[in-house]
Design an enzyme around this catalytic site. Sequence first.
Site, mmCIF file in Angstrom:
data_model
loop_
_atom_site.group_PDB
_atom_site.id
_atom_site.type_symbol
_atom_site.label_atom_id
_atom_site.label_comp_id
_atom_site.label_asym_id
_atom_site.label_seq_id
_atom_site.Cartn_x
_atom_site.Cartn_y
_atom_site.Cartn_z
ATOM 1 N N PRO A 1 -33.647 36.981 -21.193
ATOM 2 C CA PRO A 1 -33.066 36.668 -19.806
ATOM 3 C C PRO A 1 -33.684 35.212 -19.395
ATOM 4 O O PRO A 1 -34.784 34.783 -19.625
ATOM 5 C CB PRO A 1 -33.764 37.659 -18.980
ATOM 6 N N HIS A 2 -32.636 34.382 -19.018
ATOM 7 C CA HIS A 2 -33.039 32.900 -18.764
ATOM 8 C C HIS A 2 -32.055 32.518 -17.835
ATOM 9 O O HIS A 2 -31.007 32.890 -17.675
ATOM 10 C CB HIS A 2 -33.211 32.166 -20.090
ATOM 11 N N CYS A 3 -32.498 31.419 -17.063
ATOM 12 C CA CYS A 3 -31.641 30.652 -16.308
ATOM 13 C C CYS A 3 -32.240 29.322 -15.849
ATOM 14 O O CYS A 3 -33.487 29.323 -15.934
ATOM 15 C CB CYS A 3 -31.224 31.461 -15.094
#
Lengths: 490, 153
Positions: free
Chosen positions: B68-70
């Site tokens: 999960p990344h942003c």
Amino acid sequence: MKLLAVTACPTGIAHTYMAAEALEVAAEEAGHEIVVETQGSAGSTPFTPEQLAEADAIILAADVEVRDKDRFAHLPTVTAGVKKAIGGAAGLIEQAVAAAEAAPKGATGSAAPAEPQLAVKQSGPGAGSKVRGWLMTGVSYVIPFVAAGGLLIALGFALGGYQISDAPSVTQSFSWTSHLSWAALLFQLGSLAFGLLVPVLSGFIAYAIADRPALVPGFVGGLVAVQTHAGFLGGLVSGLLAGGLIFWMKKWRAPKALAGIMPVLVLPLVGTAVIGGIMFVVIGQPLAAVTTGLTDWLNSLSGSNAVLLGALLGAMMAFDMGGPVNKAAYAFAVAGLSTNSQTALLIMAAVMAAGMTPPLALALASTVRKKLFTEAERENGRAAWLLGISFITEGAIPFAAADPFRVIPSIMAGSAVTGALSMAFGSTLRAPHGGIFVVPLIGNPIGYLIAIVAGTLVSAALVILLKSAGQRRSATTTESAPAPRAAAHA
Amino acid sequence: MTEPQSALITADLVDLDLPSANRRAAVGALAERLQKAGRVTDLTQFLADIEAREQQMPTGLEGGIGIPHCRSAAVTAPSLAFGRSTAGVDFGAEDGPARLVFMIAAPEGGDTDHMTVLAALARRLVRKAFKDELLGATDAGHVADYIRKEVGA
């Protein structure tokens, strides 16, 4: 081999770099050099002009538009999603190598980056080599099927005689001690493998264009081509259509609820329905009419000049190797056998001889002019000798699928010569197939052999001529291209 | 070993027993650690940005990995929170749930110098030796040390 790759993903912080690492590792393991330009948030180092000039092919692994694409318009290109590069880097490297091998030698090093004004004009050859890359991917997967299936069939004939094709299914009767049972087993296994030939070709052409979601529409489209007797040309069409459709559909912005199931469900489902429908309705039905028309036309020709009829049937046998035209000619000959007339036996002999020529011619051409063929094609060439003498015309399909516009006219010309000569020499045959294994049944076998050798020589010479002319044309612009590079050392 | 505040990951950003009921539970637990460490200012905003990226295309990868990344305005420094799950958490990978979860947080306007450390991290994620080390680790401090050493930050 020297490869380039560009990786890019929407956020530019994770997949871009994971894909780059995976490609570098896979390239090294396969013994190739690779330079990756990561178009991500950590900044990217653009390829140098030397790297662009020396590269053999490029991989674009990106879920967003790649920047400055025209820099490598001159290179054979393999396109994929960025995740594909992380999970299947080795496969992409393999595809890039196949694409590079498919491209004419020398054309890749066309030094386009040094002359930007040329680079714009290069979109034509770029598109051409792209299509060749797709076709070569399909062909490289289909070659083992041709070799394994063809040799099983040939072994079946060798062990059981030409009537082995009429043997009952081995699921119904199989005797451990009967050599005919074993021959039937080999023959029927080979036939099954051959049944996969067109679907595999179609499926992997589609896969090369648009990745995994295109596999199902490609395979099913190929199966429909088999069902509608559209042959390998039908398979080429369905593979290209399926790949193109899925490639286009992938650009849709799917609603969020659907986005997760697009590649595994929506694309294969819709793609298969559309491609299958097109293959059945738009292509299959007219094709059936064409086949009927051809058969009627051939029937109306009986009584005309025998040598001309032999030439015509020969050309038809080589045109699509298992497609409607080939089927019409072959069915015409086999139907005649039941009448037992002398003409029918002449026609059968001519048709079989003409069907043996194409694989033999390409086996010969790929032996004497190795450089004009890819490594995969040369390997297929070795098996093609045996397939040719066994009257397994399909042995030439990989060559024809990879380069249809040069190969098909060449083998048609040679087969026409063979058909005409066989008629002229008055060779006869009362078996519907069997190739070399039915020589005892052939009338005037010496003339028959001469006809086959003559046609083989004509086709091989034409293929070599057309292929070298094509290469010379693309080579004229690249006189200053660097000398052939040493094999990659990683 | 001292843990500079600017480091990519510190021991308190490692969860070797990640809540594994579902993706949101796992993501929430890691995000809270980032917030406690002062690396995320607005938890709600950050989680929304993570979810938006997840909706574009699931971040699960073959081999039991979720990333999960942003990029988010709620992030103050490039950071990694790492979680390990025995049961596995579904991140939408085709071959099953993720046992290693890497939450990568990048500041919205981060300059490229700061991003190179994330690039180096991403490259490690495809290495088997890196994954094996993390699967076998028993101590949060050791995990943080190991990752920092590997990515050179």
